[in-house]
Design an enzyme around this catalytic site. Structure first.
Site, mmCIF file in Angstrom:
data_model
loop_
_atom_site.group_PDB
_atom_site.id
_atom_site.type_symbol
_atom_site.label_atom_id
_atom_site.label_comp_id
_atom_site.label_asym_id
_atom_site.label_seq_id
_atom_site.Cartn_x
_atom_site.Cartn_y
_atom_site.Cartn_z
ATOM 1 N N GLY A 79 0.835 -1.189 0.000
ATOM 2 C CA GLY A 79 0.000 0.000 0.000
ATOM 3 C C GLY A 79 0.871 1.241 0.000
ATOM 4 C CB CYS A 98 4.984 2.261 7.450
ATOM 5 S SG CYS A 98 4.523 3.748 6.564
ATOM 6 C CG LEU A 99 6.470 1.026 1.405
ATOM 7 C CD1 LEU A 99 5.892 1.368 0.030
ATOM 8 C CD2 LEU A 99 7.595 0.020 1.279
ATOM 9 C CD GLN A 146 3.211 5.827 2.726
ATOM 10 O OE1 GLN A 146 2.216 5.324 2.217
ATOM 11 N NE2 GLN A 146 4.196 5.117 3.253
ATOM 12 C CG HIS A 172 0.278 7.141 5.378
ATOM 13 N ND1 HIS A 172 1.399 7.624 6.021
ATOM 14 C CD2 HIS A 172 0.474 5.809 5.263
ATOM 15 C CE1 HIS A 172 2.223 6.631 6.286
ATOM 16 N NE2 HIS A 172 1.684 5.515 5.843
ATOM 17 C CG HIS A 194 -0.872 1.400 7.302
ATOM 18 N ND1 HIS A 194 0.002 1.010 8.294
ATOM 19 C CD2 HIS A 194 -0.134 2.104 6.416
ATOM 20 C CE1 HIS A 194 1.216 1.469 7.998
ATOM 21 N NE2 HIS A 194 1.156 2.136 6.857
ATOM 22 C CD GLU A 195 -0.909 2.695 2.737
ATOM 23 O OE1 GLU A 195 -0.497 3.861 2.656
ATOM 24 O OE2 GLU A 195 -0.146 1.736 2.997
#
Length: 187
Positions: free
Chosen positions: A59, A107-108, A64, A153, A149-150
């Protein structure tokens, strides 16, 4: 998914977009709604997917990669070429289940850090797809968790903000070169 968004699920040596990491203020901004879904937005979607696949993610939210828009791409099966990714434009949570579940998240934007997060087991969302068509969907398990989660962000929240064990969190973050000062705890 439309053919105009279809991209090959492969790693690129130089992905088109640059990731931002915990501590970078762009991750703390509230993303702006997208007024019109057009070719420019679809191009951003393609670049986000290429970047996500290149970094082994499932994701990615636009903030991000420094894009202040309510745009998310998700692919819980990046190794399955027949499973199209999900594109969420201006997503809104309509309902969450009362049942909660805890699972490991990463997380990236915080590479190497994995911790258990408690979230609603199921979520119902409304959004627009890559063609601007309104949709609603229910999701649970990995997809439901990934959506939540996304979507965090898009509101300037990262998953470590939801961790209550500060000792573990401080240790985990410092082992990977991040500061506890970058965390904004959500009670």
């Amino acid at each position: 998914m439309s053919a105009e968004i279809a991209i090959e699920k492969k790693k690129l040596t130089n992905p088109p977009l640059e990731l931002h990491y915990l501590g970078d203020r762009v991750l703390r901004q509230t993303a702006k709604r997208i007024a019109r879904v057009d070719e420019n937005i679809r191009q951003i979607v393609r670049q986000m997917l290429q970047t996500m696949y290149s970094k082994d993610g499932v994701g990615l939210a636009a903030p991000q990669v420094g894009i202040n828009k309510q745009l998310i791409v998700i692919d819980c099966e990046p190794d399955n070429s027949t499973n199209p990714p999900l594109v969420l434009i201006n997503p809104v949570i309509k309902q969450v289940s009362k049942e909660l579940t805890s699972a490991q998240e990463g997380c990236l934007s915080i590479p190497g850090v994995y911790m258990s997060v408690t979230r609603p087991e199921e979520v119902e969302i409304a959004y627009k797809d890559e063609n601007g068509c309104p949709k609603t969907s229910k999701a649970r398990d990995l997809l439901g968790r990934c959506i939540q989660h996304e979507m965090d962000h898009l509101n300037g929240i990262v998953f470590v903000d939801r961790i209550n064990n500060f000792l573990s969190l401080t240790q985990e973050l410092s082992e990977h070169g991040f500061s506890i000062q970058a965390v904004k705890h959500i009670p």
